[in-house]
Motif scaffolding. Structure first.
Motif, PDB file in Angstrom:
ATOM      1  N   GLU A  80     -16.432 -25.052 -19.647  1.00 17.49           N
ATOM      2  CA  GLU A  80     -17.323 -24.834 -20.784  1.00 17.49           C
ATOM      3  C   GLU A  80     -18.467 -23.933 -20.323  1.00 17.49           C
ATOM      4  O   GLU A  80     -18.779 -23.888 -19.149  1.00 17.49           O
ATOM      5  N   GLY A  81     -19.096 -23.295 -21.238  1.00 17.58           N
ATOM      6  CA  GLY A  81     -20.240 -22.462 -20.862  1.00 17.58           C
ATOM      7  C   GLY A  81     -20.195 -21.168 -21.621  1.00 17.58           C
ATOM      8  O   GLY A  81     -19.210 -20.873 -22.313  1.00 17.58           O
ATOM      9  N   PRO A  82     -21.266 -20.389 -21.528  1.00 21.35           N
ATOM     10  CA  PRO A  82     -21.338 -19.172 -22.332  1.00 21.35           C
ATOM     11  C   PRO A  82     -20.224 -18.180 -22.002  1.00 21.35           C
ATOM     12  O   PRO A  82     -19.809 -18.057 -20.848  1.00 21.35           O
ATOM     13  N   VAL A  83     -19.766 -17.515 -23.027  1.00 21.55           N
ATOM     14  CA  VAL A  83     -18.809 -16.419 -22.863  1.00 21.55           C
ATOM     15  C   VAL A  83     -19.626 -15.161 -22.574  1.00 21.55           C
ATOM     16  O   VAL A  83     -20.715 -14.986 -23.116  1.00 21.55           O
ATOM     17  N   LEU A  84     -19.110 -14.300 -21.698  1.00 15.38           N
ATOM     18  CA  LEU A  84     -19.801 -13.034 -21.442  1.00 15.38           C
ATOM     19  C   LEU A  84     -19.237 -11.969 -22.379  1.00 15.38           C
ATOM     20  O   LEU A  84     -18.032 -11.921 -22.608  1.00 15.38           O
ATOM     21  N   VAL A  85     -20.108 -11.163 -22.912  1.00 16.40           N
ATOM     22  CA  VAL A  85     -19.690 -10.108 -23.836  1.00 16.40           C
ATOM     23  C   VAL A  85     -20.091  -8.773 -23.222  1.00 16.40           C
ATOM     24  O   VAL A  85     -21.261  -8.578 -22.879  1.00 16.40           O
ATOM     25  N   ASN A  86     -19.137  -7.877 -23.088  1.00 18.98           N
ATOM     26  CA  ASN A  86     -19.471  -6.600 -22.462  1.00 18.98           C
ATOM     27  C   ASN A  86     -20.139  -5.657 -23.458  1.00 18.98           C
ATOM     28  O   ASN A  86     -19.577  -5.380 -24.515  1.00 18.98           O
ATOM     29  N   PRO A  87     -21.327  -5.171 -23.126  1.00 16.46           N
ATOM     30  CA  PRO A  87     -22.031  -4.318 -24.093  1.00 16.46           C
ATOM     31  C   PRO A  87     -21.687  -2.834 -23.983  1.00 16.46           C
ATOM     32  O   PRO A  87     -22.115  -2.044 -24.814  1.00 16.46           O
ATOM     33  N   THR A  88     -20.958  -2.416 -22.955  1.00 19.84           N
ATOM     34  CA  THR A  88     -20.651  -0.989 -22.814  1.00 19.84           C
ATOM     35  C   THR A  88     -19.264  -0.720 -23.392  1.00 19.84           C
ATOM     36  O   THR A  88     -18.592  -1.626 -23.840  1.00 19.84           O
ATOM     37  N   GLY A  89     -18.831   0.522 -23.324  1.00 20.76           N
ATOM     38  CA  GLY A  89     -17.484   0.833 -23.804  1.00 20.76           C
ATOM     39  C   GLY A  89     -17.526   1.835 -24.940  1.00 20.76           C
ATOM     40  O   GLY A  89     -18.587   2.154 -25.478  1.00 20.76           O
ATOM     41  N   THR A  90     -16.359   2.312 -25.284  1.00 17.43           N
ATOM     42  CA  THR A  90     -16.200   3.315 -26.338  1.00 17.43           C
ATOM     43  C   THR A  90     -14.737   3.319 -26.756  1.00 17.43           C
ATOM     44  O   THR A  90     -13.851   3.014 -25.946  1.00 17.43           O
ATOM     45  N   GLY A  91     -14.511   3.671 -27.999  1.00 15.10           N
ATOM     46  CA  GLY A  91     -13.143   3.777 -28.476  1.00 15.10           C
ATOM     47  C   GLY A  91     -12.313   4.794 -27.690  1.00 15.10           C
ATOM     48  O   GLY A  91     -11.085   4.732 -27.680  1.00 15.10           O
ATOM     49  N   TRP A  92     -12.989   5.710 -26.971  1.00 18.21           N
ATOM     50  CA  TRP A  92     -12.253   6.697 -26.162  1.00 18.21           C
ATOM     51  C   TRP A  92     -11.488   6.026 -25.030  1.00 18.21           C
ATOM     52  O   TRP A  92     -10.601   6.627 -24.428  1.00 18.21           O
ATOM     53  N   LEU A  93     -11.857   4.777 -24.718  1.00 17.43           N
ATOM     54  CA  LEU A  93     -11.112   4.058 -23.666  1.00 17.43           C
ATOM     55  C   LEU A  93      -9.722   3.632 -24.136  1.00 17.43           C
ATOM     56  O   LEU A  93      -8.884   3.242 -23.321  1.00 17.43           O
ATOM     57  N   ALA A  94      -9.493   3.676 -25.439  1.00 15.16           N
ATOM     58  CA  ALA A  94      -8.174   3.328 -25.943  1.00 15.16           C
ATOM     59  C   ALA A  94      -7.234   4.491 -25.657  1.00 15.16           C
ATOM     60  O   ALA A  94      -6.848   5.257 -26.531  1.00 15.16           O
ATOM     61  N   THR A  95      -6.905   4.644 -24.399  1.00 14.85           N
ATOM     62  CA  THR A  95      -6.028   5.729 -23.939  1.00 14.85           C
ATOM     63  C   THR A  95      -5.117   5.159 -22.862  1.00 14.85           C
ATOM     64  O   THR A  95      -5.545   4.300 -22.070  1.00 14.85           O
ATOM     65  N   ALA A  96      -3.869   5.619 -22.864  1.00 17.74           N
ATOM     66  CA  ALA A  96      -2.862   5.010 -21.995  1.00 17.74           C
ATOM     67  C   ALA A  96      -3.333   4.975 -20.549  1.00 17.74           C
ATOM     68  O   ALA A  96      -3.798   5.979 -20.010  1.00 17.74           O
TER      69      ALA A  96
END
Ligand SMILES: NC(=O)C1=CN([C@@H]2O[C@H](COP(=O)(O)OP(=O)(O)OC[C@H]3O[C@@H](n4cnc5c(N)ncnc54)[C@H](OP(=O)(O)O)[C@@H]3O)[C@@H](O)[C@H]2O)[C@@H](O)CC1
Ligand SMILES: Nc1ncnc2c1ncn2[C@@H]1O[C@H](COP(=O)(O)OP(=O)(O)O)[C@@H](O)[C@H]1O
Ligand SMILES: [K+]
Length: 511
Positions: free
Chosen positions: A418-434
C-alpha cells in the motif's frame, strides 16, 4: 514531490481547519487566489482587468460559490462580470450577493429559465475575454449533466480561455477518469492540495496549467498519505547514481539484457542503448542478437548462451523482442530464477507465470503498456486500463507482488505494498514510437543494477525517458530518445537551473 490527496482527505483537513476559522474564511481565501490567477490571465489576453469581460459558469455547490466570490473581486477591479447560473434557485447565496454588490450581474442558463427570455449565450461568450468554470468541483459525480453540457458546448465553440475552479468540471478528482463530457480548461486553479485527477490522464489533459492556491491546509494534511506523488527535478537528481572515487565498472553495477531474437534484433540493440545510459558500469547481453548489438555498441559484453551462463549481473532486463517460442520461454524462466532484481517487459510479460513472480525474493519490476496490462489483468478491456491507470497499476502490483510501471500518456508506478502511486510528470506523445519502450526498459534495468530500488529506478527512468522524448521531439525515433538521455541526465544532475517553459516539468504547468 508534488503530492495529491484524495477528496476524502482534503475534505477532512478542510473540516478541521474550518472549525478554527470564522465561517466563509476558506472560501474567501480560495476565491482571492482564484481572482489573482484570473487577473494574471486577463493581463495576458487583454492587457488589463479593467474593462475586460468575464463570464462565470456557476453550479449549485461551493465550487460555484468560489467562482462568484472571485467574480466579485474582478468586478471591483472594473471587469464586467456575468454569472450564468445553472441552478438559479440553489446558487451560493452569499457569493451571489457579493457579486451583485460589486456590480456584477447574474442570468439563468438557457436550460434553467422558467420564464422570460433566455440569455443569448453565444452572444455573451462571443464578447467574453475569460470564462470561469465553477460548475462543479470535488463534489462532482460522473461527467457533466445534460444542462451543463449544453452550456459547455457554447463555451467551447466560442474559443475563450477557461480557468477551471479547483478542477475541470466533469472529471473524477480521485481517479483522473473522465466518464462522459468534461470541461477543457486553459488553466486550473486548485485549492489546498493537488487532487490525483490533476496528475493523471485523461483528466490532466483537461486541466491545462495547474496553479495551487494555499488556503492553509498544510498542517492538517501533514500526517496523512497522499494518493499519488509526482517527482520533480530535485527528487530525481538526488537519486541519480554516479561513480565514487573508489568505483570500478563492476562496483557501479552490471546490467544484464536478455532481449531480441533473430526476428527482432533491433529490440536488443535498443534495450542495450538504454542500458548503456542508466548509470551502471557495464552491460552484458545474452541472446541471439549478439552480433547486431556488438556492431552498434562495441562496449557491450555479449554471449549467445542462456542468461544464467552470461556472468554476474546486478539486475536483468528480459523481454523486448524476445518472441514467444520455447527458447523465449526458457529465457524468461532462467532470468526469473536469478537472485537479482529483474525487469520484465514486452514479450516477457506474455511469458511470465504469476506464481513464479510472486515467489521471487529479489524485486521484480513489470513494465507493461495498457494493452499488456489488460492482458495481465485477465483480459479486461484496454480502454478500462487507460481510463483507470491508478487502480489498474495497483491491482497488477498486488496480484504479482511486484512493482509495476504502467506506460502510456501518464506513466504510473505502483509497488506491491500500500502507499502512494508515483505519477511521471514528463513525457510527450512523440514517445509513442516503435522501440522507445525498449530503451526505457534498458535504462530502468541499468538504474536497478546501479543499486536503486525498483520504485526509484522506475521513477527516475520514466522521468529521464520522458525528458529525453521531449528533447528529441519532434519526429523522435527510439534511437534519438536513447541519444538524448545523456544531455537530459546532465541537465537534471546539474539542476536547479529553471528549464525553459514548455520543455520541462512545468510544460503542463504548475506554479
Ligand atoms: N469545503 C471547503 O472548505 C472548501 C471548498 N471549496 C470549494 O468547494 C467545492 C466543493 O463544493 P461542494 O461540496 O459544494 O461540491 P461542488 O463541487 O460544488 O459540487 C456539488 C454540486 O454539483 C452538482 N453536481 C454533481 N455532479 C455534477 C455533474 N456531473 N454535473 C453537474 N453538476 C453536478 C451537485 O448537484 P446535486 O447532485 O445536488 O443536484 C451539487 O450541488 C470545492 O471543489 C471547492 O471549489 C473552496 O471554497 C475551499 C474551501
Ligand atoms: N500518448 C503518449 N504520451 C506520452 N508517452 C507515451 C504515449 N504513448 C506512449 N508513450 C510512451 O512511449 C513508450 C512506448 O513504449 P511501448 O509501448 O513499450 O512501445 P515499444 O514496444 O514500441 O517500445 C513508453 O515509455 C510510453 O510511456
Ligand atoms: K470546476
Amino acid at each position: 514531490m508534488r503530492d495529491a490527496y484524495s477528496v476524502e482527505t482534503v475534505r477532512a483537513a478542510e473540516r478541521e481547519l474550518m472549525a478554527r476559522l470564522p465561517p466563509g474564511t476558506l472560501m474567501k481565501r480560495a476565491a482571492a487566489g482564484l481572482a489573482a490567477a484570473c487577473a494574471g490571465t486577463l493581463g495576458r489576453v487583454r492587457g488589463r482587468v479593467y474593462g475586460s469581460r468575464v463570464v462565470l459558469l456557476v453550479g449549485s455547490g461551493d465550487n460555484g460559490g468560489d467562482a462568484l466570490f472571485a467574480g466579485a473581486y474582478l468586478a471591483r477591479r472594473g471587469a464586467g462580470v456575468t454569472a450564468v447560473l445553472l441552478s438559479p434557485e440553489r446558487a451560493h447565496g452569499a457569493g451571489l450577493a457579493a457579486l451583485r454588490s460589486a456590480g456584477g450581474r447574474a442570468v439563468a442558463a438557457p436550460g434553467a429559465v422558467v420564464e422570460g427570455a433566455p440569455v443569448d449565450l453565444p452572444a455573451l461568450l462571443g464578447r467574453a475575454d475569460l470564462v470561469l468554470d465553477g460548475i462543479v468541483g470535488i463534489g462532482g459525480r460522473g461527467g457533466l449533466r445534460p444542462d451543463a453540457v449544453e452550456v459547455w458546448d457554447v463555451v467551447r465553440d466560442a474559443g475563450v480561455p477557461v480557468v477551471a475552479v479547483d478542477l475541470p468540471s466533469g472529471v473524477d478528482a480521485d481517479t483522473g477518469e473522465v466518464r462522459g463530457v468534461a470541461v477543457r480548461a486553459t488553466a486550473t486553479v486548485t485549492f489546498g492540495a493537488h487532487k490525483p485527477g490533476l496528475l493523471l490522464a485523461p483528466a490532466r489533459e483537461h486541466a491545462g496549467a495547474v496553479h495551487l492556491v494555499d488556503i492553509g491546509l498544510g498542517p492538517y494534511l501533514a500526517g496523512t498519505a497522499p494518493v499519488a506523488r509526482a517527482p520533480r527535478h530535485a527528487d530525481v537528481a538526488r537519486l541519480l547514481p554516479g561513480p565514487s572515487a573508489e568505483s570500478d565498472k563492476y562496483r557501479r553495477g552490471v546490467t544484464g539484457v536478455a532481449a531480441g531474437s533473430a526476428r527482432y534484433p533491433g529490440a536488443a540493440v535498443l534495450a542495450v542503448a538504454g542500458a548503456l545510459r542508466g548509470g551502471a558500469g557495464a552491460v552484458r547481453y545474452a541472446g541471439p542478437a549478439a552480433d547486431a548489438v556488438v556492431a552498434r555498441f562495441p562496449e557491450t559484453l555479449v554471449s549467445a548462451g542462456p542468461p544464467s551462463a552470461a556472468g554476474r549481473v546486478q539486475a536483468w532486463v528480459v523481454g523486448p523482442g524476445l518472441g514467444d517460442d520455447r527458447a523465449a520461454r526458457e529465457t524468461v524462466r532462467d532470468v526469473l530464477a536469478a537472485r537479482v532484481p529483474v525487469l520484465v517487459d514486452a514479450d516477457g510479460l506474455r511469458l511470465v507465470d504469476v506464481e513464479r513472480v510472486r515467489s521471487r525474493t529479489a524485486p521484480t519490476l513489470l513494465t507493461p503498456h495498457a494493452g499488456e496490462a489488460a492482458a495481465l489483468l485477465d483480459g479486461v478491456p484496454r480502454e478500462e486500463v487507460e481510463s483507470a491507470r491508478l487502480s489498474s497499476a495497483r491491482e497488477l502490483a498486488r496480484r504479482y507482488r511486484a512493482t509495476v510501471l504502467l506506460k502510456g500518456s501518464t506513466t504510473v508506478i505502483a509497488g506491491p505494498e500500500e502507499g502512494p502511486v508515483l505519477v511521471n510528470p514528463t513525457g510527450t506523445g512523440w514517445l509513442a514510437t516503435a522501440g522507445s519502450g525498449d530503451v526505457l526498459s534498458g535504462l530502468v534495468g541499468s538504474l536497478l543494477a546501479a543499486g536503486l530500488s525498483a520504485r526509484d529506478a522506475a521513477a527516475v527512468g520514466a522521468y529521464l525517458h520522458g525528458l529525453a522524448g521531449r528533447r528529441a521531439a519532434p519526429l523522435a525515433v527510439a534511437t534519438d530518445v536513447a541519444d538524448a538521455l545523456r544531455p537530459v541526465w546532465r541537465d537534471v544532475a546539474e539542476g536547479p537551473r529553471r528549464p525553459p517553459r514548455g520543455r520541462e516539468e512545468g510544460a503542463r504547468g504548475e506554479t
